[in-house]
Scaffold this active site. Structure first.
Site, PDB file in Angstrom:
ATOM      1  N   GLU A  89      -1.694   3.734  -8.261  1.00 17.59           N
ATOM      2  CA  GLU A  89      -2.595   3.587  -7.107  1.00 17.59           C
ATOM      3  C   GLU A  89      -2.840   4.920  -6.426  1.00 17.59           C
ATOM      4  O   GLU A  89      -3.257   4.989  -5.270  1.00 17.59           O
ATOM      5  CB  GLU A  89      -2.015   2.555  -6.132  1.00 17.59           C
ATOM      6  N   HIS A 112       1.307  -0.720  -0.022  1.00 13.61           N
ATOM      7  CA  HIS A 112       1.430   0.659  -0.508  1.00 13.61           C
ATOM      8  C   HIS A 112       2.392   1.402   0.403  1.00 13.61           C
ATOM      9  O   HIS A 112       2.524   1.065   1.579  1.00 13.61           O
ATOM     10  CB  HIS A 112       0.091   1.405  -0.418  1.00 13.61           C
ATOM     11  N   CYS A 162      -6.023   5.685   4.404  1.00 19.74           N
ATOM     12  CA  CYS A 162      -6.571   5.121   3.150  1.00 19.74           C
ATOM     13  C   CYS A 162      -7.903   5.746   2.824  1.00 19.74           C
ATOM     14  O   CYS A 162      -8.309   5.819   1.666  1.00 19.74           O
ATOM     15  CB  CYS A 162      -6.828   3.619   3.282  1.00 19.74           C
TER      16      CYS A 162
HETATM   17  O1  SUG Z   1      -6.782  -1.891  -2.443  1.00 20.06           O
HETATM   18  N1  SUG Z   1      -8.627  -3.462   0.103  1.00 20.06           N
HETATM   19  C1  SUG Z   1      -7.988  -2.262  -0.424  1.00 20.06           C
HETATM   20  C2  SUG Z   1      -7.395  -1.468   0.708  1.00 20.06           C
HETATM   21  C3  SUG Z   1      -6.886  -0.141   0.226  1.00 20.06           C
HETATM   22  C4  SUG Z   1      -6.068   0.544   1.227  1.00 20.06           C
HETATM   23  N2  SUG Z   1      -5.581   1.744   0.679  1.00 20.06           N
HETATM   24  C5  SUG Z   1      -4.391   2.328   0.979  1.00 20.06           C
HETATM   25  N3  SUG Z   1      -3.478   1.720   1.650  1.00 20.06           N
HETATM   26  N4  SUG Z   1      -4.209   3.516   0.524  1.00 20.06           N
HETATM   27  C6  SUG Z   1      -6.917  -2.618  -1.455  1.00 20.06           C
HETATM   28  O2  SUG Z   1      -6.202  -3.601  -1.241  1.00 20.06           O
HETATM   29  C7  SUG Z   1     -10.006  -5.460  -0.065  1.00 20.06           C
HETATM   30  C8  SUG Z   1     -11.355  -5.838  -0.604  1.00 20.06           C
HETATM   31  C9  SUG Z   1     -11.757  -7.212  -0.201  1.00 20.06           C
HETATM   32  O3  SUG Z   1     -10.911  -8.081  -0.010  1.00 20.06           O
HETATM   33  O4  SUG Z   1     -12.996  -7.466  -0.097  1.00 20.06           O
HETATM   34  C10 SUG Z   1      -9.428  -4.192  -0.678  1.00 20.06           C
HETATM   35  O5  SUG Z   1      -9.715  -3.881  -1.822  1.00 20.06           O
END
Ligand code: SUG
Length: 446
Positions: free
Chosen positions: A174, A250, A369
């Site tokens: 990730e 994460h 993020c």
């Molecule tokens: O991968 N949310 C992302 C959020 C990413 C956050 N990134 C870090 N913490 N670095 C994920 O879970 C949700 C999309 C939706 O539900 O429509 C989403 O992909």
């Protein structure tokens, strides 16, 4: 030589929506099917970028991906014209269709792992796009992410790009969301801290039970090998599996580092004492600040809800550090009070600045993020595609571009509108010219 840490934020794409796609990410699940505002989301992101540039930071932007991803739907057997593909997928496989529409590439902390030249075997900056295998909607990103990174950091004299790791849960990667670099100053060799959720090839080791561990130890080790990092400059730490089961999907939801400061919750790591001892032993600088937040000061639940640790800690040109926090932290009295005390204590963090990134927060994406960090010296910075760097002019151009192409409101039902596909492609085609990226999108290569 002058050294910088640049932040490359993801530009929110025109199909930003809430589809509840990320099991284990509580905000994503809670906001499933709410209506979104792509325009507001993109503008919130741009405002944060501009503010950091105004603080004297090097701020860049990474282009979003092409969505809906017609190419991926065709691979799954939907055919005919693009409009027919959209219609059939939305009707017969709505969950897969929604996954193919996510603007999730906006969270560029998940775009790649980056090792600065001071750490790598050949003195170049190394990039490995994250394969994001844990979630189908995110697994669609790495190929185009790789192209966008190459178009942004194109000079082979300074930048080395790897292919993403094999697309399998064993190598679930990730990117920078589970990677922090500690150093005395950005140009010094740093200690790269990789935080993993589970060991994929040794099932006897502890792992979360309810929600997925999205980063494996084996993936982190592969990235460190690809980047040519020396063992003495790397530590691998396991995230506390119980916290993953509480929604800490994460490491960057529960800890963040910058230079010689590591800001973390006391429950963040498995075998925490041992983990911190490894860091202390391998860190080469003189002074290391462990800023530990106790459960009695801010609970894990408050940290998840406010995103206290999904903050950016940046070093201002003055040398002081500032913490870039979402307004959700300001709205939580416990967290707000913690932060106002923190900046008056004996740590390098001297300021807190709040930003409204709520459109992103509702999908579980805070300030950290939204950015990918790239530490660079002045020669490397001069080799970056200059159109991707934010200044007053580029900020204005991008704001008008959003104003012209983005919708104020988007509902899940709108995603199958063929006009949205046309609008998105028109916008992205123009964006590749604004950012001078070349033809990075599949629709531009047909
Ligand atoms: O991968 N949310 C992302 C959020 C990413 C956050 N990134 C870090 N913490 N670095 C994920 O879970 C949700 C999309 C939706 O539900 O429509 C989403 O992909």
């Amino acid at each position: 030589m002058t050294q910088y840490e640049a932040n490359f934020d993801g530009l929110v794409g025109p199909t930003h929506n809430y589809a509840g796609l990320s099991f284990g990410n509580v905000a994503s699940l809670n906001n499933a099917s709410s209506s979104s505002s792509p325009k507001q989301a993109a503008k919130q992101g741009l405002k944060k970028m501009k503010a950091l540039a105004d603080l004297g930071m090097i701020q860049g932007v990474l282009a979003p991906q092409e969505r809906p991803d017609i190419h991926s739907l065709r691979r799954l057997g939907f055919n005919g014209s693009d409009a027919q593909v959209l219609e059939a997928a939305a009707k017969h496989a709505p969950a897969i269709f929604q996954a193919s529409c996510s603007a999730s590439s906006m969270w560029t902390a998940n775009a790649a792992t980056v090792s600065p030249s001071a750490d790598t075997h050949d003195g170049k900056i190394h990039f490995t796009p994250a394969n994001l295998t844990s979630k189908y909607h995110r697994s669609l990103e790495p190929e185009v992410t790789g192209r966008i990174l190459q178009a942004t950091f194109s000079d082979p004299e300074y930048f080395c790009h790897h292919k993403h790791l094999p697309e399998n849960d064993h190598f679930g990667d990730e990117g920078a969301a589970n990677h922090t670099r500690l150093c005395a100053s950005y140009g010094d060799t740093g200690l790269e801290v990789f935080v993993y959720g589970k060991q994929a090839f040794d099932l006897s080791q502890s792992a979360p039970k309810k929600y997925p561990a999205r980063q494996t130890l084996e993936a982190s080790q592969a990235v460190a090998r690809l980047h040519g990092l020396k063992d003495e400059n790397v530590v691998y730490i396991q995230q506390n599996p119980e916290l993953i089961d509480q929604g800490v999907f994460h490491n960057d939801v529960i800890s963040v580092g910058n230079q010689n400061a590591l800001f973390y919750h006391e429950l963040a790591f498995n075998h925490s004492d041992n983990a911190l001892q490894q860091i202390r032993k391998k860190f080469k600088g003189k002074e290391l600040h462990f800023i530990c937040v106790k459960e009695s000061d801010v609970s894990v639940q408050d940290a998840i809800n406010s995103y206290l640790f999904n903050t950016q800690i940046i070093t201002l040109p003055s040398g002081d550090m500032a913490i870039i926090a979402p307004t959700n932290c300001q709205e939580n009295p416990t967290v707000e009070s913690y932060l106002s005390k923190l900046v008056s204590q004996d740590t390098p963090i001297k300021q807190v600045k709040y930003f409204d990134v709520k459109q992103s927060m509702q999908n579980g994406g805070g300030p950290a993020c939204l950015r990918l960090r790239v530490a660079m010296n002045e020669h490397e910075l001069a080799a970056v595609n200059p159109h991707t760097l934010i200044n007053d002019q580029q900020f204005k151009v991008l704001n008008s571009w959003v104003e012209k192409h983005y919708r104020d409101e988007l509902k899940i039902a709108d995603l199958s509108d063929p006009q949205l596909l046309v609008e998105s492609r028109t916008a992205l085609d123009e964006l590749t010219q604004i950012l001078d990226l070349g033809s990075v999108y599949p629709f531009q290569q047909i």
